[in-house]
Design a protein around this motif. Structure first.
Motif, PDB file in Angstrom:
ATOM      1  N   ILE A   1     -42.364 -47.309 -57.441  1.00  0.00           N
ATOM      2  CA  ILE A   1     -42.036 -46.800 -55.942  1.00  0.00           C
ATOM      3  C   ILE A   1     -42.306 -48.051 -55.197  1.00  0.00           C
TER       4      ILE A   1
ATOM      5  N   CYS B   1     -44.542 -35.304 -50.390  1.00  0.00           N
ATOM      6  CA  CYS B   1     -44.760 -35.486 -51.656  1.00  0.00           C
ATOM      7  C   CYS B   1     -45.449 -34.147 -52.559  1.00  0.00           C
ATOM      8  N   PRO B   2     -44.636 -33.504 -53.547  1.00  0.00           N
ATOM      9  CA  PRO B   2     -45.322 -32.524 -53.997  1.00  0.00           C
ATOM     10  C   PRO B   2     -46.425 -32.741 -55.052  1.00  0.00           C
ATOM     11  N   GLN B   3     -46.506 -33.856 -55.333  1.00  0.00           N
ATOM     12  CA  GLN B   3     -47.531 -34.264 -56.401  1.00  0.00           C
ATOM     13  C   GLN B   3     -48.857 -34.867 -55.700  1.00  0.00           C
TER      14      GLN B   3
ATOM     15  N   ALA C   1     -49.213 -37.702 -54.343  1.00  0.00           N
ATOM     16  CA  ALA C   1     -49.128 -39.052 -54.985  1.00  0.00           C
ATOM     17  C   ALA C   1     -49.233 -40.366 -54.149  1.00  0.00           C
ATOM     18  N   LEU C   2     -49.164 -39.774 -52.738  1.00  0.00           N
ATOM     19  CA  LEU C   2     -49.147 -40.836 -51.732  1.00  0.00           C
ATOM     20  C   LEU C   2     -50.455 -40.562 -50.486  1.00  0.00           C
TER      21      LEU C   2
ATOM     22  N   THR D   1     -45.516 -38.625 -63.016  1.00  0.00           N
ATOM     23  CA  THR D   1     -45.772 -38.133 -61.617  1.00  0.00           C
ATOM     24  C   THR D   1     -44.417 -37.746 -60.918  1.00  0.00           C
ATOM     25  N   CYS D   2     -43.709 -39.037 -60.804  1.00  0.00           N
ATOM     26  CA  CYS D   2     -42.542 -38.571 -60.235  1.00  0.00           C
ATOM     27  C   CYS D   2     -41.139 -38.200 -60.937  1.00  0.00           C
TER      28      CYS D   2
ATOM     29  N   CYS E   1     -39.161 -35.138 -59.791  1.00  0.00           N
ATOM     30  CA  CYS E   1     -38.413 -35.254 -58.590  1.00  0.00           C
ATOM     31  C   CYS E   1     -37.157 -35.897 -58.735  1.00  0.00           C
TER      32      CYS E   1
ATOM     33  N   MET F   1     -35.398 -38.212 -54.091  1.00  0.00           N
ATOM     34  CA  MET F   1     -36.732 -37.781 -54.054  1.00  0.00           C
ATOM     35  C   MET F   1     -37.369 -37.305 -52.620  1.00  0.00           C
ATOM     36  N   PRO F   2     -38.216 -36.273 -52.471  1.00  0.00           N
ATOM     37  CA  PRO F   2     -38.740 -35.903 -51.491  1.00  0.00           C
ATOM     38  C   PRO F   2     -39.327 -36.869 -50.298  1.00  0.00           C
ATOM     39  N   CYS F   3     -39.936 -38.064 -51.157  1.00  0.00           N
ATOM     40  CA  CYS F   3     -40.690 -39.070 -50.261  1.00  0.00           C
ATOM     41  C   CYS F   3     -39.594 -39.950 -49.452  1.00  0.00           C
TER      42      CYS F   3
HETATM   43  S1  SF4 Z   1     -40.787 -39.329 -56.204  1.00  0.00           S
HETATM   44 FE1  SF4 Z   1     -41.846 -39.593 -54.049  1.00  0.00          FE
HETATM   45  S2  SF4 Z   1     -42.262 -37.342 -53.507  1.00  0.00           S
HETATM   46 FE2  SF4 Z   1     -41.885 -37.352 -55.796  1.00  0.00          FE
HETATM   47  S3  SF4 Z   1     -43.841 -37.363 -56.752  1.00  0.00           S
HETATM   48 FE3  SF4 Z   1     -43.141 -39.604 -56.748  1.00  0.00          FE
HETATM   49  S4  SF4 Z   1     -43.873 -40.243 -54.666  1.00  0.00           S
HETATM   50 FE4  SF4 Z   1     -44.257 -37.870 -54.628  1.00  0.00          FE
END
Ligand code: SF4
Ligand code: SF4
Lengths: 97, 300
Positions: free
Chosen positions: A18, A35-37, A39-40, A68-69, A72, A79-81
């Motif tokens: 990312i 971000c659903p996880q 992770a940010l 993790t990603c 998405c 991706m949502p982010c």
């Molecule tokens: S792709 Fe983006 S929204 Fe999805 S889990 Fe990874 S950081 Fe979070």
């Protein structure tokens, strides 16, 4: 000036990053809620003797970003982010072998 | 074992310190320090008006804040300096939030970039930093500002810690690992594991197969050099190229990375006379930021 951070890794199974551009990021935090996880997070970056809060991948998730990603679907780049960021500060490199 | 004096701690590397003999801190306007507490090594640099005065490099103990105190204390030893004499102290590195005497903490990426710019000058564009537990590729501009960076801390194999493990396994003193790894006529297949635990198991297997120690260490070091080069290629290797961190001294890593990338790193400056130590790049950058932040605070 651009300050680009690559969060992730290359290993035997491919490349997973990312990528966040600190210059474009305006610290709005939209990506963090998107971000659903979880992770940010916001992290202070030291630029021109000032601390600027910039979105970052959490330390925990950096080492397992592939898992993790992947829900998405980074291959499709929707991706949502990335979608939530109006500044186009987030991108990704996703090359599973 | 027949010889009781035989060296058993092959991983143990040399600690060092120095005070510049011809400098007097009492004449300095601004006295700053940078303390870089890494996962393996703790480094302290004391600067007088932005020039290196004293420094130390020692092993990080189990407690970050003790390690920070010890490293700075060792650098201050015999100078007559006390903590009150410092105008500003910056902590950096893995344990940066635990540097008790620091006025503030700054991430090691910014400090390494600044330090590399100070050591080698404004032509440096790409920095490979190999620390105790991670590998970083940092692109910088002519002022030593970070342009982009990539950090890989997923596996410790190619780092200082990994080298310590393999030195112990092969009974090769840590400072000889690089040299020994170059004593092969032909490069062996690199080990396939990038995880330190598996790489160790693989190395044991190769020894059993009858490989010489040099060949095993070459296979290991080569695998790590390939990984580091991949990292550099991701951000793009622009000249000038330099290597910082503990593994900047590992000639086996340096030569192989140079070969793979097709770029020579800038040579290491004369440490004894200048104090420009690539191992201390983070602490040097931190001491420089300390000066800049102190000057900024005066203006406000
Ligand atoms: S792709 Fe983006 S929204 Fe999805 S889990 Fe990874 S950081 Fe979070
Ligand atoms: S959404 Fe974009 S601009 Fe907002 S914090 Fe995230 S990266 Fe920065």
């Amino acid at each position: 000036m651009k300050v680009i951070t690559y969060y992730g890794y290359t290993d035997g199974s491919g490349e997973y990053y990312i990528v966040i551009d600190a210059e474009k990021c305006n610290s709005c935090g939209e990506c963090i809620s998107a971000c659903p996880q979880e992770a940010l997070q916001m992290e202070d970056m030291f630029i021109d003797l000032e601390d600027k809060p910039v979105a970052a991948v959490t330390e925990d998730h950096r080492k397992k970003i592939r898992y993790t990603c992947s829900p998405c679907k980074p291959e499709e780049n929707s991706m949502p982010c990335i979608k939530s960021c109006k500044k186009n500060a987030i991108s990704c490199i996703w090359k599973p072998l | 074992m027949t010889n009781n004096n035989e060296k058993t701690e092959y991983w143990r590397w040399l600690e060092y310190k120095k005070v510049m003999p011809n400098k007097d801190w009492k004449k300095a306007k601004i006295i700053t320090a940078g303390v870089d507490v890494g996962s393996v090594g703790s480094k302290a640099v004391i600067m007088l008006d932005g020039e290196i005065y004293a420094w130390s490099v020692m092993r990080t103990g189990s407690n970050s804040s003790d390690s920070a105190k010890k490293a700075l204390g060792w650098a201050m030893e015999d100078t007559g300096l006390t903590l009150e004499d410092f105008h500003y102290i910056v902590g950096t590195g893995y344990g940066r939030v635990n540097v008790p005497m620091a006025n503030r903490a700054i991430t090691e990426i910014a400090c390494h970039a600044k330090g590399a710019n100070y050591i080698w000058g404004p032509t440096v564009r790409t920095v490979l930093d190999v620390g105790g537990q991670d590998v970083k590729a940092i692109k910088i501009d002519e002022n030593g500002k970070v342009v982009s960076f990539l950090m890989n801390d997923k596996c410790a194999a190619g780092t200082g810690r990994g080298m310590e493990v393999i030195a112990d396994l092969l009974k090769i003193p840590i400072e000889d690992v690089g040299k020994e790894s170059l004593r092969v006529n032909e490069e062996p297949e690199p080990v396939s594991s990038t995880c330190v635990v598996f790489a160790k198991t693989e190395a044991v297997g190769l020894l059993r197969k009858g490989w010489t120690k040099e060949k095993v260490i070459a296979a290991y070091v080569r695998a790590m050099a390939i990984r580091m080069s991949d990292l550099i290629e991701k951000v793009g290797c622009e000249k000038d190229f330099v290597i910082t961190g503990g593994q900047s001294k590992n000639i086996g890593i340096v030569k192989r990375v140079e070969n793979i990338l097709g770029v020579k790193r800038l040579p290491v400056p004369n440490l004894k006379e200048t104090g420009l130590d690539p191992v201390s790049a983070g602490a040097i950058g931190a001491a420089l930021f300390a000066k800049a932040l102190y000057e900024k605070s005066l203006k406000q």
